[in-house]
Design a protein around this motif. Structure first.
Motif, mmCIF file in Angstrom:
data_model
loop_
_atom_site.group_PDB
_atom_site.id
_atom_site.type_symbol
_atom_site.label_atom_id
_atom_site.label_comp_id
_atom_site.label_asym_id
_atom_site.label_seq_id
_atom_site.Cartn_x
_atom_site.Cartn_y
_atom_site.Cartn_z
ATOM 1 N N UNK A 127 0.827 -1.214 0.000
ATOM 2 C CA UNK A 127 0.000 0.000 0.000
ATOM 3 C C UNK A 127 0.859 1.261 0.000
ATOM 4 N N UNK A 128 0.686 2.121 -1.008
ATOM 5 C CA UNK A 128 1.386 3.411 -1.003
ATOM 6 C C UNK A 128 0.961 4.239 0.207
ATOM 7 N N UNK A 129 1.890 4.952 0.772
ATOM 8 C CA UNK A 129 1.598 5.848 1.885
ATOM 9 C C UNK A 129 1.347 7.226 1.315
ATOM 10 N N UNK A 130 0.131 7.716 1.473
ATOM 11 C CA UNK A 130 -0.253 8.999 0.904
ATOM 12 C C UNK A 130 -0.460 10.030 1.998
ATOM 13 N N UNK A 131 -0.028 11.237 1.720
ATOM 14 C CA UNK A 131 -0.246 12.338 2.647
ATOM 15 C C UNK A 131 -1.540 13.052 2.311
ATOM 16 N N UNK A 132 -2.297 13.435 3.307
ATOM 17 C CA UNK A 132 -3.482 14.273 3.100
ATOM 18 C C UNK A 132 -3.033 15.724 3.152
ATOM 19 N N UNK A 133 -3.150 16.421 2.032
ATOM 20 C CA UNK A 133 -2.636 17.766 1.909
ATOM 21 C C UNK A 133 -3.763 18.790 1.881
ATOM 22 N N UNK A 134 -3.595 19.906 2.620
ATOM 23 C CA UNK A 134 -4.605 20.955 2.561
ATOM 24 C C UNK A 134 -4.705 21.533 1.162
ATOM 25 N N UNK A 135 -5.899 21.938 0.781
ATOM 26 C CA UNK A 135 -6.116 22.549 -0.513
ATOM 27 C C UNK A 135 -6.043 24.065 -0.385
ATOM 28 N N UNK A 136 -5.238 24.695 -1.222
ATOM 29 C CA UNK A 136 -5.129 26.155 -1.227
ATOM 30 C C UNK A 136 -6.160 26.805 -2.125
ATOM 31 N N UNK A 137 -6.846 25.979 -2.914
ATOM 32 C CA UNK A 137 -7.755 26.527 -3.901
ATOM 33 C C UNK A 137 -9.205 26.466 -3.458
ATOM 34 N N UNK A 138 -9.578 25.469 -2.679
ATOM 35 C CA UNK A 138 -10.963 25.288 -2.284
ATOM 36 C C UNK A 138 -11.036 24.955 -0.804
ATOM 37 N N UNK A 139 -12.230 25.127 -0.269
ATOM 38 C CA UNK A 139 -12.440 24.736 1.106
ATOM 39 C C UNK A 139 -12.322 23.221 1.243
ATOM 40 N N UNK A 140 -12.043 22.793 2.447
ATOM 41 C CA UNK A 140 -11.915 21.363 2.658
ATOM 42 C C UNK A 140 -10.516 20.879 2.318
ATOM 43 N N UNK A 141 -10.405 19.606 1.986
ATOM 44 C CA UNK A 141 -9.115 19.002 1.684
ATOM 45 C C UNK A 141 -9.231 18.157 0.435
ATOM 46 N N UNK A 142 -8.099 17.935 -0.198
ATOM 47 C CA UNK A 142 -8.037 16.983 -1.298
ATOM 48 C C UNK A 142 -7.648 15.631 -0.726
ATOM 49 N N UNK A 143 -8.414 14.604 -1.054
ATOM 50 C CA UNK A 143 -8.082 13.259 -0.605
ATOM 51 C C UNK A 143 -7.714 12.430 -1.825
ATOM 52 N N UNK A 144 -6.524 11.891 -1.813
ATOM 53 C CA UNK A 144 -6.060 11.077 -2.922
ATOM 54 C C UNK A 144 -6.273 9.611 -2.586
ATOM 55 N N UNK A 145 -7.106 8.932 -3.347
ATOM 56 C CA UNK A 145 -7.329 7.504 -3.151
ATOM 57 C C UNK A 145 -6.212 6.734 -3.832
ATOM 58 N N UNK A 146 -5.792 5.651 -3.239
ATOM 59 C CA UNK A 146 -4.654 4.912 -3.755
ATOM 60 C C UNK A 146 -5.065 3.503 -4.143
ATOM 61 N N UNK A 147 -4.320 2.936 -5.063
ATOM 62 C CA UNK A 147 -4.495 1.540 -5.435
ATOM 63 C C UNK A 147 -3.525 0.713 -4.589
ATOM 64 N N UNK A 148 -4.074 -0.240 -3.860
ATOM 65 C CA UNK A 148 -3.195 -1.125 -3.104
ATOM 66 C C UNK A 148 -3.342 -2.538 -3.642
ATOM 67 N N UNK A 149 -2.317 -3.345 -3.440
ATOM 68 C CA UNK A 149 -2.259 -4.683 -4.003
ATOM 69 C C UNK A 149 -2.287 -5.724 -2.894
ATOM 70 N N UNK A 150 -2.970 -6.825 -3.168
ATOM 71 C CA UNK A 150 -2.978 -7.977 -2.264
ATOM 72 C C UNK A 150 -2.297 -9.131 -2.989
ATOM 73 N N UNK A 151 -1.134 -9.515 -2.519
ATOM 74 C CA UNK A 151 -0.326 -10.541 -3.173
ATOM 75 C C UNK A 151 -0.464 -11.848 -2.391
ATOM 76 N N UNK A 152 -1.049 -12.848 -3.045
ATOM 77 C CA UNK A 152 -1.271 -14.121 -2.372
ATOM 78 C C UNK A 152 0.049 -14.888 -2.185
ATOM 79 N N UNK A 153 0.257 -15.359 -0.974
ATOM 80 C CA UNK A 153 1.366 -16.269 -0.674
ATOM 81 C C UNK A 153 0.730 -17.604 -0.294
ATOM 82 N N UNK A 154 0.785 -18.565 -1.209
ATOM 83 C CA UNK A 154 0.114 -19.852 -1.031
ATOM 84 C C UNK A 154 1.171 -20.935 -0.809
ATOM 85 N N UNK A 155 1.003 -21.703 0.247
ATOM 86 C CA UNK A 155 1.935 -22.795 0.544
ATOM 87 C C UNK A 155 1.165 -24.110 0.549
ATOM 88 N N UNK A 156 1.582 -25.033 -0.294
ATOM 89 C CA UNK A 156 0.937 -26.340 -0.409
ATOM 90 C C UNK A 156 1.766 -27.380 0.353
#
Length: 266
Positions: A127-156
């Motif tokens: 999972x990328x670590x994203x910072x929540x940064x204040x917005x200088x242009x609009x009220x509120x904040x910009x929230x950046x959604x990230x793509x995270x990966x789930x990597x299967x580790x399978x042991x037989x």
């Protein structure tokens, strides 16, 4: 397997962006045939494809999934077939420069006495670590959604003593984007991970003539989970048919059932 997690905000004027700054280079499923008391090594190759530095955290979770599309990520050791205690990552946090590639190494230490043969599994969440940064242009904040990966580790463990057991849970035809899609829910009731393909053979109800054979993509199926296998049967005209559904894994074990299908193209 990829799961997009959108972190939403109820603040007015907030803006949400979806970014995939990192990619996994060597697959989302790592399968190891193991023996009791032995140690095995693996690696996860990651690349930062953005033009900015990117921090990434890694951690283990248990997970299961079902044919209705639900995926459950849970804390380690909540699944009775978990291997989270067997796996040690060489790091839980990395920092990548722009366009940089790296490898995360993991070590699997199999307990000395595993009495139940079959597949044990967990996922490494990247999972990328994203910072929540204040917005200088609009009220509120910009929230950046990230793509995270789930990597299967399978042991037989002792895979020669275990086997999958595929069951057909449901069959239905749905129209998607103008196509007639046969959706076959298949569950693995056995104790071994497998990679089945679903095939349908369609026959004329009146004279038994074989009219066509269609197949799904091959997908991995863990024990006690299920998935929906999709087959495009748009070439079949509207009518009622007899059909044989066949699920075949990579070891050519076959499971079959007879059904009746009604195709409606209007």
């Amino acid at each position: 397997m990829i799961r997009r997690i959108l972190f939403l905000t109820t603040l007015l004027f907030s803006v949400c962006f979806l970014k995939a700054n990192i990619v996994i280079l060597n697959g989302l499923s790592h399968n190891h045939k193991v023996e009791n008391g032995q140690v095995y090594k693996g690696r996860i190759s990651i690349e930062n494809i953005s033009n900015q530095p990117q921090s990434v955290k890694l951690f283990l979770q248990d997970f299961t999934y079902q044919a209705d599309g639900s995926i459950n990520y849970t804390a380690p050791n909540t699944n009775i077939k978990t291997n989270t205690n067997w796996i040690k990552l060489n790091t839980n946090l990395i920092s990548l420069k722009a366009k940089e590639k790296t490898e995360i190494f993991y070590e699997i230490t199999v307990p000395k006495q595993i009495t139940d043969s079959g597949s044990y599994w967990s996922v490494v969440i990247v999972e990328p670590v994203e910072n929540i940064k204040p917005s200088n242009e609009k009220q509120g904040i910009n929230i950046t959604s990230v793509v995270r990966y789930a990597i299967q580790i399978i042991t037989d463990v002792d895979s020669e003593k275990a086997k999958p057991d595929l069951k057909f849970e449901s069959v239905k035809i749905e129209k998607e984007e103008g196509k007639q899609i046969l959706k076959i829910a298949i569950a693995n009731k056995g104790n071994l991970y497998c990679k089945p393909t679903a095939t349908v053979e369609i026959y004329n109800k009146k004279n038994g003539e074989k009219l066509g054979t269609f197949s799904s993509l091959t997908m991995g199926l863990l024990p006690q989970t299920s998935k929906s296998f999709l087959i495009d049967i748009s070439k079949m005209p509207s009518d009622k048919y007899n059909a044989v559904l066949i699920a075949t894994d990579e070891e050519e074990n076959a499971f079959a059932i007879n059904v009746e299908l009604e195709v409606k193209n209007d």
